[in-house]
Design an enzyme around this catalytic site. Structure first.
Site, PDB file in Angstrom:
ATOM      1  N   GLU A 131     -27.567 -36.794  -5.363  1.00  0.00           N
ATOM      2  CA  GLU A 131     -28.893 -37.164  -5.839  1.00  0.00           C
ATOM      3  C   GLU A 131     -28.805 -38.225  -6.910  1.00  0.00           C
ATOM      4  OE1 GLU A 131     -31.026 -33.761  -7.155  1.00  0.00           O
ATOM      5  OE2 GLU A 131     -31.951 -33.497  -5.197  1.00  0.00           O
TER       6      GLU A 131
ATOM      7  N   ASP B  30     -13.380 -26.158  -5.193  1.00  0.00           N
ATOM      8  CA  ASP B  30     -13.871 -26.505  -6.520  1.00  0.00           C
ATOM      9  C   ASP B  30     -15.281 -26.019  -6.781  1.00  0.00           C
ATOM     10  OD1 ASP B  30     -15.135 -28.276  -4.773  1.00  0.00           O
ATOM     11  OD2 ASP B  30     -15.531 -29.640  -6.421  1.00  0.00           O
TER      12      ASP B  30
ATOM     13  N   ARG C 297     -20.908 -39.722   3.171  1.00  0.00           N
ATOM     14  CA  ARG C 297     -21.806 -38.567   3.246  1.00  0.00           C
ATOM     15  C   ARG C 297     -23.210 -39.084   3.514  1.00  0.00           C
ATOM     16  NH1 ARG C 297     -19.814 -34.172   0.001  1.00  0.00           N
ATOM     17  NH2 ARG C 297     -21.896 -33.662  -0.708  1.00  0.00           N
TER      18      ARG C 297
ATOM     19  N   ASP D 150     -10.958 -26.972   0.636  1.00  0.00           N
ATOM     20  CA  ASP D 150     -12.291 -27.518   0.719  1.00  0.00           C
ATOM     21  C   ASP D 150     -12.125 -29.035   0.743  1.00  0.00           C
ATOM     22  OD1 ASP D 150     -15.072 -27.667   0.408  1.00  0.00           O
ATOM     23  OD2 ASP D 150     -14.806 -28.019  -1.722  1.00  0.00           O
TER      24      ASP D 150
ATOM     25  N   THR E 147     -14.792 -27.408   5.619  1.00  0.00           N
ATOM     26  CA  THR E 147     -15.805 -28.166   4.906  1.00  0.00           C
ATOM     27  C   THR E 147     -17.185 -27.918   5.500  1.00  0.00           C
ATOM     28  OG1 THR E 147     -16.558 -30.385   4.389  1.00  0.00           O
ATOM     29  CG2 THR E 147     -15.247 -30.139   6.372  1.00  0.00           C
ATOM     30  N   GLY E 148     -18.166 -28.143   4.694  1.00  0.00           N
ATOM     31  CA  GLY E 148     -19.533 -28.007   5.173  1.00  0.00           C
ATOM     32  C   GLY E 148     -20.035 -29.306   5.774  1.00  0.00           C
TER      33      GLY E 148
ATOM     34  N   LYS F 121     -35.595 -34.552   2.220  1.00  0.00           N
ATOM     35  CA  LYS F 121     -34.283 -35.183   2.213  1.00  0.00           C
ATOM     36  C   LYS F 121     -33.289 -34.102   2.588  1.00  0.00           C
ATOM     37  CE  LYS F 121     -32.165 -35.589  -1.709  1.00  0.00           C
ATOM     38  NZ  LYS F 121     -31.963 -35.945  -3.108  1.00  0.00           N
TER      39      LYS F 121
END
Lengths: 1120, 353
Positions: free
Chosen positions: A474, A764, A569, A350, A649-650, A538
């Site tokens: 956040e 993780d 990100r 990941d 990965t996303g 968001k």
């Protein structure tokens, strides 16, 4: 007064209905049909007794814990195992919930409470749970008396985050229906925080709680070694059966003549003569099976289990796998897979939290098409950045620079905003409001109650505010907003308070549209002080931008791509204003969806879809996630070891690629191929074919492949083979935009590909669990996103960089150890039983045993068990530092090399050869049964067997000694100790007429044997001959084609002093040793203490050496 | 370590040599440079030992005679032809004449050898009762079931000693006669029949049942002799220390042989004029031929042999040592060649790098 919630299981069979009805009513008879459910009974059937025992202990502790239950209008103290479904339980602050409870009320007016689910999923942030307003007012035991309600809910299920139900409350003859969701369910195992006390109704207890249901989900994994062990076992079974069949057949051909079957001196009884021939045949066959059954090493399984269990402690004990900052050591959840760590061919990792720290720092933002950068707590506009045009190279250089900056910003405290920022904020008012309102961040300004262990604690000490958020992004955003001047102060009673440049504003929070991974966005609907109703959304740029109808969409898109290129990100922020009519409809539809009992999720998704549209884009934020320590080195080392590293990965494509580049997963010499944004099947296939062609054309350099989730699912659906073909030829693969299940699917695909490679998954977060469980070896990183991955993993480590030691050192050692263990066990049992087989040729196949029964029993248990066990725990065929610094050595053991059929045959043939030498050596020594004693007396058959056995015990033990490279004092003790024990035991066993034994066959046999000089000479000769073959083979192998491991062994210095070192640790040997050693020191003059503690530094010559290899031979990993 | 007290976390593993897998250890490598000298040394040592063993075995003299009596092989064939049957053959005796041209150095041991006789057959080997043989009165009258079909006699009496091994006790007997002068009278050579069994067998493992009224015969009352025996066990020898279960011939026979061809010690010759061995001259062995072996294709042999410290004549050990020793040396040379060539190669490799 009594409260009962009745679980009407009788009316409601659990497996036929989706829901169960629990109803609350007054004055139920006390002795009803309510069998108390034992609190917990999770005796998971597993071979791991110790692990069970630990669990059992903790069960008892939990079962016996005192709890307070509301009964007879008062609080009754009872044990938690006595809680029944329907009991109202009172939980005080910092207590753990003993069952799954539906929250009724708390000490707060709004009926909310905070819990932490750290022990369930490891998320240390506080989660808010709320009670239904009707019950929230019932804050005392007396008040609860008036409650009449029924709860309808699902049958128990394992998903921690799903709960659907409703409560029907009868108030003043009127039924009020209230929806219940996960936000009103308090899970067993979670802990109450920040709230004085709560009351809740138990809905699931004991084995039905979500926590208990989650225990079982662990699947058993079997290692490759175990599989080959079973293959060998089958081969040995075949050997056993064929030996028995051969013996039986030969016996009957032999016995065709009466003079052999029944000579005058050895007649049968009537009974034996008359028994049927077939029966005799079968019983003879079985007798041979029993005679030869020791060839199947039963004790192998016991020893392997012991080795795995004891051996796995070394991982937890390893200081190199201990992370000092988080005080976490490596955890072993499945000791079955230790050796699999040495066999890994594919690593799937990941990105977030695994390769990176998952410590978010706000860096940049784009507001209305303008880019800003945060420098020392203020936003500075960026011009048309030269930065982006330079691309990746400059980014890599600037990365370290940014890291330095981050220290500055974090250490700088909350500060008042300068004038020009005030301007800025006014200008982009909505953007900042969105940032500080659209979130689920919690605030805690209570410092004393020990929640300070949450990782998201902010550094805003002067403001006395601490933010807790379920996602680190956040928190970074809210903190950044606070630094700039828009401080989120808190949400109480559905109001969010924000201090904008010192001025307090209250927003009524109307709805939260929670984040989920399908939508990849979240929104809030608030009523501004001015009365207008606003929606702030968001989310990922791919999920927000298509929904936008206004704002600087194109500019923002460019900025987002630029951010992503830097490895940041990104999140896009948008808003929507509702007219009051629109809002009414939304409100109604939301309520309907939320209270729906069936298909609530689907309905909700539809409503969300309806609400989150026609957005106006405000801007985008960029948050940096720092790379973990030594990720680059680790990935390079993995590659040198011949392991293919896939990053799953996303994240979006650009972010993923830039992180991949910066962590060394992709490097600049690589030709990067892309398979992204494929929309149709045929297109995808065409692209794949093209890639395959490019790879074959250009096979000099390494290739890297980038795939995204949608293209991947297309590729997997129809063109699996082609895709695999491409992947296998790429040394690095990066999959972005992956859903959790897709990750698992990719691993599954690799797993079942024709080569059946061993896969390892590192992750993780909860989204990595499926992948961790799917892979052969699952590694959990004990990171920030909770403990769910660690809990479901086979091994849990604190940092990605520990992977290299785990694989290259521990994996390598365990593999060598267990492989030798398995081979040796088969070998020693062949040695053991083949002489028995050969003896049958000389005793008319009469099933006469060669060895005494006590020897038969003790051979595997006492005489030959310890050296191999100790070997399999302590062996280090090469220094661990060399292993870690020379990852290429890992290739020496790849593909289960030490358990290949070739090696297995070698060991088996060696076993047979040794057995022939023992047997025929003894046979020729006895010759025509010539006296071997100086007094002319004769030996008998038992002496013959004992001679064979003695030679065997010594040979087999010394063979183990030959295999051992790492002689600690323990090895010396057990190896030589085993031989000594055999002699002592035999002397003792043969020295006494045992009163309880029927036959005294062995009386004085061993002593007579030892009193013969010839026997001694024969023993020495046979042992030497046996080992001679093996030594010759070993030496030739080492000289002619040494493996790289053997070459590396040579570079280690070894001298006779080391032997002394090892003896010195042995307490008795110490004094004796010291003098010898001092003498040696004087003679050689180089035995300094530093010699013992091998010191290796990072600037090891091996290391630099290997890196040069990497750059020289780029095709290395593909050719292997 | 002072730092550990402060910096150490609660979960920090112990820093000990064992937990960190840093136990000091000797790490030998089986490299050619170590094994080469080892091979040469071992090879030389083995060849030396082999020569010694070979010569010491060669120094042992053996004289054997097959008296099975297959037709046309001497005068025992008469007995053999008569004793074809399974039943105890009638007393028959024959003789073996031989002459020694020189002294047969002593002490001389007299063995008999049987071939094709499977004392190691499982059914045969278990057919004994060690408790009975140890003189236990209760076991004397209740032999174990393994003894069947030699457990109880036809009359139902318990057999003592029970079992197939005892029943098949070798019952040929030999006497040795020496003719000192040609044509002179044959003088009997004294055969020492004591101490032919293991000391522990004779003194500990085998015991007679307690005497009844001072009589061994009474102690055995109520038992039957094994069916093939002509006389009861207490009459095996007139010597009270050599009769019953502790008869030396019997004890020797009860130690079953490992292989179908086996020898048993019959007597030692070490008394009188024969302490130094058998002097030259003509000899005659009188054989009482009782034991049938032709039924199962077996042979009976009588053997005179002397003994060294390493036992009887067995050249195997010496030869094996010589072979293994020379193999060691041969391998040593091969390895040396390989080693030197490899070393060169290795140097070249190093140069290349």
């Amino acid at each position: 007064m009594w409260r009962w919630v009745r679980q009407q299981l009788g009316f409601d069979p659990p497996h036929q209905s989706d829901t169960r009805t629990i109803y609350i009513a007054n004055r139920f008879p006390q002795n009803g049909l309510y069998t108390p459910q034992k609190f917990i009974d999770n005796r998971i059937i597993s071979s791991k007794g110790y692990e069970d025992w630990l669990r059992h202990n903790s069960d008892n502790e939990v079962n016996g814990a005192p709890v307070y239950v509301v009964r007879s209008g008062g609080l009754v103290k009872t044990r938690s195992k006595n809680i029944r479904v329907g009991d109202i339980v009172r939980i005080a602050k910092d207590e753990i919930f003993p069952a799954d409870l539906v929250l009724l009320s708390s000490d707060r007016l709004d009926g909310s409470c905070h819990v932490t689910t750290a022990s369930l999923d490891g998320e240390t942030n506080l989660k808010t749970h709320v009670a239904v307003p009707e019950t929230a007012v019932l804050q005392t035991v007396a008040n609860l008396d008036s409650l009449v309600a029924v709860i309808e809910c699902q049958q128990p299920e394992a998903d921690l985050y799903r709960f659907l139900g409703r409560m029907i409350i009868t108030q003043q003859m009127e039924e009020i229906v209230r929806p219940l969701g996960p936000e009103s369910l308090l899970l067993r195992g979670a802990r109450l925080k920040n709230t004085k006390e709560i009351f809740g109704v138990a809905v699931y207890t004991g084995m039905e709680t979500k926590m208990a249901l989650n225990y079982k989900s662990k699947s058993q994994k079997r290692s490759a070694v175990e599989k080959s062990m079973n293959t060998f076992l089958i081969i040995y079974l075949i050997i056993l059966i064929s030996e028995a069949i051969i013996s039986t057949i030969l016996k009957y051909t032999w016995q065709a003549e009466e003079k052999w079957d029944e000579p005058w001196y050895n007649q049968k009884t009537e009974h034996q003569r008359n028994s049927s021939k077939i029966l005799r045949f079968i019983s003879d066959f079985l007798a041979f099976l029993v005679l030869y059954n020791f060839i199947i090493p039963i004790s192998l399984y016991v020893t392997v289990e012991m080795q795995k269990f004891l051996g796995s402690f070394f991982i937890g004990w390893d200081l190199d796998l201990y992370h000092e900052e988080s005080d976490q050591k490596a955890q072993v959840n499945t000791s079955d897979l230790n050796e699999e760590l040495g066999q890994v061919e594919y690593v799937f990792t990941d990105k977030t939290g695994t390769l990176t720290e998952n410590e978010m720092q706000f860096r940049e933002c784009s507001i209305n098409g303008m880019k800003y950068q945060e420098i020392s707590g203020r936003l500075v506009p960026e011009g048309p950045t030269p930065d982006s045009s330079e691309g990746n190279l400059s980014y890599l250089n600037s990365l370290s620079h940014l890291n330095n900056l981050s220290h500055l910003t974090t250490s700088s405290s909350f500060r008042t905003s300068p004038e020009n920022e005030t301007e800025l904020i006014k200008e982009h008012d909505l953007f900042f409001k969105a940032v500080s309102l659209c979130h689920t961040v919690q605030i805690s300004n209570v410092h004393v109650d020990g929640i300070g262990d949450g990782p998201w604690q902010s550094n805003l000490a002067p403001s006395q505010l601490e933010y807790y958020a379920s996602s680190p992004d956040e928190k970074a955003l809210v903190e950044a907003a606070a630094r700039i001047g828009i401080v989120f102060i808190g949400n109480s009673e559905e109001t969010m308070e924000v201090k904008i440049l010192g001025k307090l504003e209250r927003y009524k929070l109307l709805h939260i549209l929670e984040f989920d991974s399908d939508r990849r966005r979240m929104s809030v609907i608030v009523r501004a002080p001015s009365g207008e109703k606003l929606l702030f959304a968001k989310g990922a740029e791919s999920s927000i931008l298509p929904k936008c109808i206004g704002g600087e969409i194109e500019k923002t898109r460019i900025h987002v791509d630029e951010f992503a290129l830097k490895g940041l990100r990104t999140l896009c922020i948008a808003f929507r204003q509702f007219t009051s009519k629109e809002y009414e409809e939304i409100d109604r539809r939301l309520f309907e969806a939320r209270t729906a009992l069936q298909q609530r999720e689907e309905k909700l998704a539809n409503v969300f879809q309806f609400i989150e549209k026609d957005l106006i884009l405000l801007g985008a934020t960029a948050v940096e996630d720092r790379l973990q320590d030594k990720v680059r080195e680790t990935i390079e080392a993995l590659r040198m070891a011949g392991i293919k590293v896939w990053v799953l990965t996303g994240d979006k494509h650009e972010t993923a690629v830039s992180v991949s580049l910066s962590c060394g997963h992709f490097h600049r010499t690589m030709n990067i191929l892309e398979l992204i944004n494929q929309k149709s099947d045929s297109e995808c296939a065409e692209q794949l074919r093209q890639l395959a062609r490019r790879i074959t054309e250009d096979h000099v350099i390494q290739h890297g492949l980038v795939v995204d989730g949608t293209s991947l699912s297309l590729a997997l659906r129809e063109h699996e083979k082609l895709f695999m073909e491409v992947c296998r030829n790429c040394s690095a693969v990066l999959c972005c935009r992956m859903a959790p299940l897709q990750k698992a699917k990719v691993i599954r695909l690799i797993k079942i590909s024709p080569e059946k490679p061993i896969t390892l998954a590192v992750g993780d977060g909860a989204n990595d669990v499926s992948m961790i469980q799917e892979a052969h070896v699952g590694i959990g990183i004990m990171g920030k996103e909770g403990r769910q991955a660690a809990r479901n993993s086979d091994y849990a480590i604190a940092r990605f960089k520990f992977l290299s030691k785990l694989l290259f050192v521990h994996g390598h050692f365990y593999y060598i150890r267990i492989a030798t263990l398995v081979q040796y066990f088969f070998y020693k049992n062949v040695c053991f039983i083949t002489p028995q087989f050969l003896y049958q040729f000389y005793c008319l196949f009469s099933q006469q045993t060669l060895y005494d029964s006590v020897y038969l029993t003790l051979y595997n248990i006492c005489f030959t068990s310890l050296p191999i066990l100790i070997y399999s725990l302590l062996e280090q065929h090469i220094d661990p530092h060399v292993l870690q610094n020379k990852p290429t050595l890992y290739r020496d053991i790849s593909k289960n090399r030490l358990l290949s059929i070739k090696t297995f045959l070698y060991w088996t043939i060696l076993g047979f050869t040794h057995a022939f030498i023992f047997f025929f050596g003894s046979y020729f020594l006895m010759g025509k049964d010539i006296s071997l004693l100086g007094n002319g007396q004769m030996f008998g058959n038992w002496t013959f067997g004992t001679l064979v056995f003695t030679v065997m015990v010594i040979t087999v033990t010394v063979k183990m000694a030959l295999e051992t490279h790492f002689w600690t004092w323990i090895n010396h003790l057990v190896t030589w100790g085993s031989i000594v024990f055999y002699f002592v035991f035999s002397l003792f066993y043969g020295g006494i007429l045992w009163p309880f034994l029927g036959s005294q066959n062995m009386y004085f046999v061993f002593i007579q044997l030892l009193s013969s000089g010839s026997a001694w000479f024969a023993i020495i000769l046979m042992v030497v001959t046996c080992l001679f073959l093996d030594v010759v083979k070993k030496v030739f192998d080492r000289q002619l084609h040494p493996t790289s491991t053997e070459k590396a062994q040579l570079t280690e210095t070894n001298s006779s002093i080391k032997c002394l070192d090892s003896m010195c640790c042995f307490p008795e040997g110490e004094t004796a040793c010291a003098s010898v050693r001092r003498m040696l020191e004087r003679v050689i003059g180089r035995c300094s203490p530093t010699h013992i503690s091998r010191s290796w530094s990072a600037s090891d010559p091996f290391y630099t050496n290997d890196r040069s290899i990497l750059t020289l031979s780029t095709m290395d990993s593909t050719t292997y | 370590m002072t730092w550990s007290a402060t910096a150490r976390g609660a979960h920090q593993p112990d820093n000990t040599a064992f937990t960190q897998q840093r136990l000091p250890a000797w790490q030998p490598l089986l490299s050619a440079s170590i094994t080469l000298p080892l091979f040469f040394c071992a090879g030389l040592a083995f060849i030396g030992l082999g020569l010694g063993l070979y010569y010491s075995s060669n120094g042992i003299k053996e004289l054997e005679y097959d008296y099975t009596g297959n037709p046309g092989t001497g005068n025992c064939s008469v007995c053999a032809a008569e004793g074809q049957g399974r039943a105890p053959p009638p007393n028959c005796s024959c003789a073996w004449y031989f002459s020694l041209p020189e002294l047969f150095p002593g002490p001389v041991y007299l063995y008999y050898e049987l071939t094709n006789f499977y004392q190691n057959n499982r059914r045969y080997g278990v057919s004994r009762d060690d408790a009975q043989l140890s003189g236990l009165p209760s076991a004397l009258h209740h032999p174990v079931n393994e003894c069947a079909p030699y457990q109880f006699s036809a009359a139902g009496l318990p057999i003592a000693p029970c079992g197939a091994i005892a029943n098949s006790l070798f019952n040929d007997s030999f006497s040795l006669w020496h003719q000192r002068r040609p044509g002179g009278p044959y003088v009997e050579v004294p055969l020492d029949r004591a101490a032919i069994a293991w000391w522990t067998d004779y003194h500990v493992k085998f015991r007679n049942p307690p005497l009844v009224n001072g009589s061994l015969a009474l102690a055995f009352r109520g038992t039957a002799p094994p069916p093939n025996w002509h006389r009861p066990v207490y009459e095996l020898s007139p010597d009270p220390n050599n009769t019953g279960f502790i008869n030396q011939d019997f004890v020797v026979w009860m130690r079953t042989a490992a292989l179908p061809t086996f020898r048993k010690l019959y007597a030692r010759i070490r008394q009188g004029n024969y302490t130094a061995g058998l002097p030259r001259g003509a000899y005659r062995v009188n054989i009482t031929y009782n034991y049938p072996v032709r039924v199962f294709g077996g042979h009976k042999l009588i053997i005179f042999s002397n003994i060294s410290w390493m036992g009887g004549k067995n050249p195997f050990l010496g030869i094996a040592y010589l072979v293994v020793g020379s193999l060691c040396i041969l391998m040593g040379f091969v390895m040396l060649v390989v080693y030197i060539r490899y070393q060169d190669q290795n140097d070249e490799d190093d140069d290349d790098e």
